[in-house]
Design a protein around this motif. Structure first.
Motif, PDB file in Angstrom:
ATOM      1  N   ASN A 107       0.807  -1.222   0.000  1.00  0.00           N
ATOM      2  CA  ASN A 107       0.000   0.000   0.000  1.00  0.00           C
ATOM      3  C   ASN A 107       0.837   1.268   0.000  1.00  0.00           C
ATOM      4  O   ASN A 107       0.287   2.374  -0.044  1.00  0.00           O
ATOM      5  CB  ASN A 107      -0.930   0.004   1.220  1.00  0.00           C
ATOM      6  CG  ASN A 107      -1.964  -1.113   1.161  1.00  0.00           C
ATOM      7  OD1 ASN A 107      -2.436  -1.474   0.081  1.00  0.00           O
ATOM      8  ND2 ASN A 107      -2.298  -1.678   2.309  1.00  0.00           N
ATOM      9  N   ALA A 108       2.134   1.120   0.045  1.00  0.00           N
ATOM     10  CA  ALA A 108       3.007   2.298   0.055  1.00  0.00           C
ATOM     11  C   ALA A 108       2.934   3.033  -1.280  1.00  0.00           C
ATOM     12  O   ALA A 108       2.915   2.409  -2.343  1.00  0.00           O
ATOM     13  CB  ALA A 108       4.444   1.882   0.349  1.00  0.00           C
ATOM     14  N   VAL A 109       2.903   4.340  -1.199  1.00  0.00           N
ATOM     15  CA  VAL A 109       2.906   5.186  -2.394  1.00  0.00           C
ATOM     16  C   VAL A 109       4.037   6.218  -2.318  1.00  0.00           C
ATOM     17  O   VAL A 109       4.814   6.370  -3.255  1.00  0.00           O
ATOM     18  CB  VAL A 109       1.556   5.910  -2.575  1.00  0.00           C
ATOM     19  CG1 VAL A 109       1.632   6.889  -3.745  1.00  0.00           C
ATOM     20  CG2 VAL A 109       0.431   4.899  -2.785  1.00  0.00           C
ATOM     21  N   LYS A 110       4.139   6.890  -1.192  1.00  0.00           N
ATOM     22  CA  LYS A 110       5.115   7.976  -1.070  1.00  0.00           C
ATOM     23  C   LYS A 110       6.399   7.454  -0.404  1.00  0.00           C
ATOM     24  O   LYS A 110       6.372   6.986   0.728  1.00  0.00           O
ATOM     25  CB  LYS A 110       4.528   9.126  -0.280  1.00  0.00           C
ATOM     26  CG  LYS A 110       3.334   9.769  -1.000  1.00  0.00           C
ATOM     27  CD  LYS A 110       2.790  10.975  -0.256  1.00  0.00           C
ATOM     28  CE  LYS A 110       1.640  11.606  -1.034  1.00  0.00           C
ATOM     29  NZ  LYS A 110       1.102  12.808  -0.338  1.00  0.00           N
ATOM     30  N   VAL A 111       7.501   7.564  -1.147  1.00  0.00           N
ATOM     31  CA  VAL A 111       8.795   7.054  -0.699  1.00  0.00           C
ATOM     32  C   VAL A 111       9.698   8.238  -0.357  1.00  0.00           C
ATOM     33  O   VAL A 111       9.981   9.081  -1.214  1.00  0.00           O
ATOM     34  CB  VAL A 111       9.465   6.195  -1.787  1.00  0.00           C
ATOM     35  CG1 VAL A 111      10.835   5.699  -1.320  1.00  0.00           C
ATOM     36  CG2 VAL A 111       8.561   5.031  -2.166  1.00  0.00           C
TER      37      VAL A 111
ATOM     38  N   PHE B  54       6.194   1.865 -10.761  1.00  0.00           N
ATOM     39  CA  PHE B  54       5.783   1.019  -9.637  1.00  0.00           C
ATOM     40  C   PHE B  54       4.664   1.651  -8.811  1.00  0.00           C
ATOM     41  O   PHE B  54       4.344   1.175  -7.726  1.00  0.00           O
ATOM     42  CB  PHE B  54       6.996   0.742  -8.737  1.00  0.00           C
ATOM     43  CG  PHE B  54       8.096  -0.024  -9.415  1.00  0.00           C
ATOM     44  CD1 PHE B  54       8.145  -1.405  -9.364  1.00  0.00           C
ATOM     45  CD2 PHE B  54       9.072   0.647 -10.154  1.00  0.00           C
ATOM     46  CE1 PHE B  54       9.151  -2.111 -10.003  1.00  0.00           C
ATOM     47  CE2 PHE B  54      10.087  -0.049 -10.793  1.00  0.00           C
ATOM     48  CZ  PHE B  54      10.115  -1.432 -10.724  1.00  0.00           C
ATOM     49  N   GLY B  55       4.079   2.722  -9.349  1.00  0.00           N
ATOM     50  CA  GLY B  55       3.016   3.406  -8.631  1.00  0.00           C
ATOM     51  C   GLY B  55       3.510   4.149  -7.402  1.00  0.00           C
ATOM     52  O   GLY B  55       2.760   4.324  -6.436  1.00  0.00           O
ATOM     53  N   LEU B  56       4.757   4.579  -7.436  1.00  0.00           N
ATOM     54  CA  LEU B  56       5.372   5.251  -6.297  1.00  0.00           C
ATOM     55  C   LEU B  56       5.688   6.703  -6.635  1.00  0.00           C
ATOM     56  O   LEU B  56       5.834   7.078  -7.795  1.00  0.00           O
ATOM     57  CB  LEU B  56       6.654   4.530  -5.885  1.00  0.00           C
ATOM     58  CG  LEU B  56       6.494   3.065  -5.445  1.00  0.00           C
ATOM     59  CD1 LEU B  56       7.855   2.398  -5.279  1.00  0.00           C
ATOM     60  CD2 LEU B  56       5.689   2.980  -4.158  1.00  0.00           C
ATOM     61  N   GLU B  57       5.822   7.496  -5.591  1.00  0.00           N
ATOM     62  CA  GLU B  57       6.183   8.904  -5.717  1.00  0.00           C
ATOM     63  C   GLU B  57       7.340   9.184  -4.764  1.00  0.00           C
ATOM     64  O   GLU B  57       7.302   8.790  -3.598  1.00  0.00           O
ATOM     65  CB  GLU B  57       4.981   9.788  -5.362  1.00  0.00           C
ATOM     66  CG  GLU B  57       5.276  11.275  -5.311  1.00  0.00           C
ATOM     67  CD  GLU B  57       4.122  12.095  -4.747  1.00  0.00           C
ATOM     68  OE1 GLU B  57       4.337  13.283  -4.482  1.00  0.00           O
ATOM     69  OE2 GLU B  57       3.027  11.519  -4.555  1.00  0.00           O
ATOM     70  N   ILE B  58       8.372   9.866  -5.252  1.00  0.00           N
ATOM     71  CA  ILE B  58       9.536  10.184  -4.435  1.00  0.00           C
ATOM     72  C   ILE B  58       9.382  11.562  -3.794  1.00  0.00           C
ATOM     73  O   ILE B  58       9.073  12.539  -4.474  1.00  0.00           O
ATOM     74  CB  ILE B  58      10.829  10.157  -5.264  1.00  0.00           C
ATOM     75  CG1 ILE B  58      11.031   8.788  -5.924  1.00  0.00           C
ATOM     76  CG2 ILE B  58      12.037  10.525  -4.397  1.00  0.00           C
ATOM     77  CD1 ILE B  58      11.157   7.643  -4.965  1.00  0.00           C
ATOM     78  N   ILE B  59       9.598  11.605  -2.492  1.00  0.00           N
ATOM     79  CA  ILE B  59       9.665  12.870  -1.765  1.00  0.00           C
ATOM     80  C   ILE B  59      11.052  12.935  -1.139  1.00  0.00           C
ATOM     81  O   ILE B  59      11.403  12.082  -0.324  1.00  0.00           O
ATOM     82  CB  ILE B  59       8.573  12.975  -0.688  1.00  0.00           C
ATOM     83  CG1 ILE B  59       7.191  12.925  -1.359  1.00  0.00           C
ATOM     84  CG2 ILE B  59       8.739  14.245   0.140  1.00  0.00           C
ATOM     85  CD1 ILE B  59       6.040  12.903  -0.390  1.00  0.00           C
ATOM     86  N   ASP B  60      11.846  13.913  -1.549  1.00  0.00           N
ATOM     87  CA  ASP B  60      13.229  13.955  -1.094  1.00  0.00           C
ATOM     88  C   ASP B  60      13.527  15.222  -0.311  1.00  0.00           C
ATOM     89  O   ASP B  60      12.912  16.267  -0.522  1.00  0.00           O
ATOM     90  CB  ASP B  60      14.189  13.848  -2.285  1.00  0.00           C
ATOM     91  CG  ASP B  60      14.093  15.039  -3.227  1.00  0.00           C
ATOM     92  OD1 ASP B  60      15.020  15.875  -3.237  1.00  0.00           O
ATOM     93  OD2 ASP B  60      13.093  15.120  -3.956  1.00  0.00           O
ATOM     94  N   VAL B  61      14.478  15.078   0.607  1.00  0.00           N
ATOM     95  CA  VAL B  61      14.983  16.198   1.384  1.00  0.00           C
ATOM     96  C   VAL B  61      16.496  16.157   1.326  1.00  0.00           C
ATOM     97  O   VAL B  61      17.097  15.124   1.625  1.00  0.00           O
ATOM     98  CB  VAL B  61      14.508  16.148   2.852  1.00  0.00           C
ATOM     99  CG1 VAL B  61      15.138  17.285   3.655  1.00  0.00           C
ATOM    100  CG2 VAL B  61      12.988  16.218   2.933  1.00  0.00           C
ATOM    101  N   GLY B  62      17.119  17.248   0.933  1.00  0.00           N
ATOM    102  CA  GLY B  62      18.565  17.311   0.834  1.00  0.00           C
ATOM    103  C   GLY B  62      19.211  17.755   2.134  1.00  0.00           C
ATOM    104  O   GLY B  62      18.627  18.517   2.912  1.00  0.00           O
ATOM    105  N   ILE B  63      20.414  17.250   2.373  1.00  0.00           N
ATOM    106  CA  ILE B  63      21.201  17.646   3.536  1.00  0.00           C
ATOM    107  C   ILE B  63      22.629  17.952   3.088  1.00  0.00           C
ATOM    108  O   ILE B  63      23.062  17.516   2.017  1.00  0.00           O
ATOM    109  CB  ILE B  63      21.233  16.546   4.615  1.00  0.00           C
ATOM    110  CG1 ILE B  63      21.791  15.238   4.037  1.00  0.00           C
ATOM    111  CG2 ILE B  63      19.856  16.328   5.230  1.00  0.00           C
ATOM    112  CD1 ILE B  63      22.113  14.177   5.067  1.00  0.00           C
ATOM    113  N   THR B  64      23.346  18.694   3.923  1.00  0.00           N
ATOM    114  CA  THR B  64      24.747  18.999   3.626  1.00  0.00           C
ATOM    115  C   THR B  64      25.684  18.547   4.740  1.00  0.00           C
ATOM    116  O   THR B  64      26.897  18.605   4.586  1.00  0.00           O
ATOM    117  CB  THR B  64      24.949  20.506   3.387  1.00  0.00           C
ATOM    118  OG1 THR B  64      24.535  21.229   4.557  1.00  0.00           O
ATOM    119  CG2 THR B  64      24.128  20.984   2.192  1.00  0.00           C
ATOM    120  N   SER B  65      25.123  18.103   5.881  1.00  0.00           N
ATOM    121  CA  SER B  65      25.945  17.580   6.976  1.00  0.00           C
ATOM    122  C   SER B  65      25.097  16.641   7.817  1.00  0.00           C
ATOM    123  O   SER B  65      23.858  16.685   7.775  1.00  0.00           O
ATOM    124  CB  SER B  65      26.481  18.720   7.847  1.00  0.00           C
ATOM    125  OG  SER B  65      25.468  19.241   8.677  1.00  0.00           O
TER     126      SER B  65
END
Length: 228
Positions: free
Chosen positions: A64-68, A93-104
């Motif tokens: 049931n996962a959609v948002k990765v 695969f019916g998925l959506e990527i939600i990303d957050v960037g980091i620098t440290s």
């Protein structure tokens, strides 16, 4: 890995052959030509994350996962390339990527606080900075009851739910064989850069119990069960 391989190549300056191991994107790291072929004096093995296989195990264990959710170091070239591939293939695969960037690493806790309320699962890339903070990822994902998918088996024994990743022991053997051939006289550039093609499926049984999940029959014969 990528940063140390780049440093070794710069320091060698053509005077010594360089054999890298666990570089996810050799071309992007300028350790190979754009088409993946060898540059002079360099060869090695790639631990490129099998993104499609990771999505497959996500859908198998958490259908049931959609948002990765993905955390990534914006200064690590292999993470940029893997993130782009994940975004490109997620829709299949019916998925959506939600990303957050980091620098440290100091930003990881707050980045997770931002990411976790938005996603169904979290997926690690072979990102050195993120993986170095695995205990924090495991703790925060467990507190939120969000499954964490690693990029290799030691992350699973470290508390992630599962991975479809590289067998680093075998990758090390492949790299050692390359070094032996170079010591016997073969030029590094005459040994094609190698990538493992068959992902190793590893699942943490403690995490299955914690999250109330089971391994489906469709993949059970290929899964290695481990504990934290």
């Amino acid at each position: 890995a990528t940063p140390t391989a780049q440093a070794a190549y710069a320091a060698a300056n053509g005077s010594l052959p360089v054999v890298f191991a666990a570089v996810s994107e050799p071309a992007a790291a300028e350790l190979a030509n754009a088409d993946g072929t060898n540059i002079a004096g360099v060869t090695g093995t790639s631990d490129k994350l099998p993104v499609a296989a990771t999505f497959e195990i996500i859908k198998a264990l958490t259908p049931n996962a959609v948002k990765v959710g993905i955390l990534h170091n914006t200064g690590e070239v292999n993470s940029d390339v893997q993130l782009a591939e994940a975004k490109e293939k997620a829709g299949e695969f019916g998925l959506e990527i939600i990303d957050v960037g980091i620098t440290s690493t100091n930003e990881i806790a707050s980045a997770l606080d931002t990411l976790l309320p938005q996603v169904d699962v979290v997926m690690n890339l072979t990102d050195n900075m993120v993986v170095s903070s695995l205990p924090m990822l495991v703790q925060k994902c467990n507190e939120a009851k969000i499954p964490l998918y690693g990029s290799e088996d030691t992350q699973v024994t470290g508390g992630a739910l599962a991975s479809a990743g590289v067998d680093y022991y075998t990758l090390g053997q492949m790299t050692g064989e390359m070094i032996a051939k170079i010591l016997e006289g073969t030029a590094a550039e005459d040994l094609p850069i190698a990538t493992m093609t068959e992902p190793m499926l590893t699942v943490n049984s403690d995490q299955l119990e914690l999250l109330g999940l089971t391994v489906p029959d469709s993949i059970s014969d290929r899964v290695t069960l481990v504990t934290t």
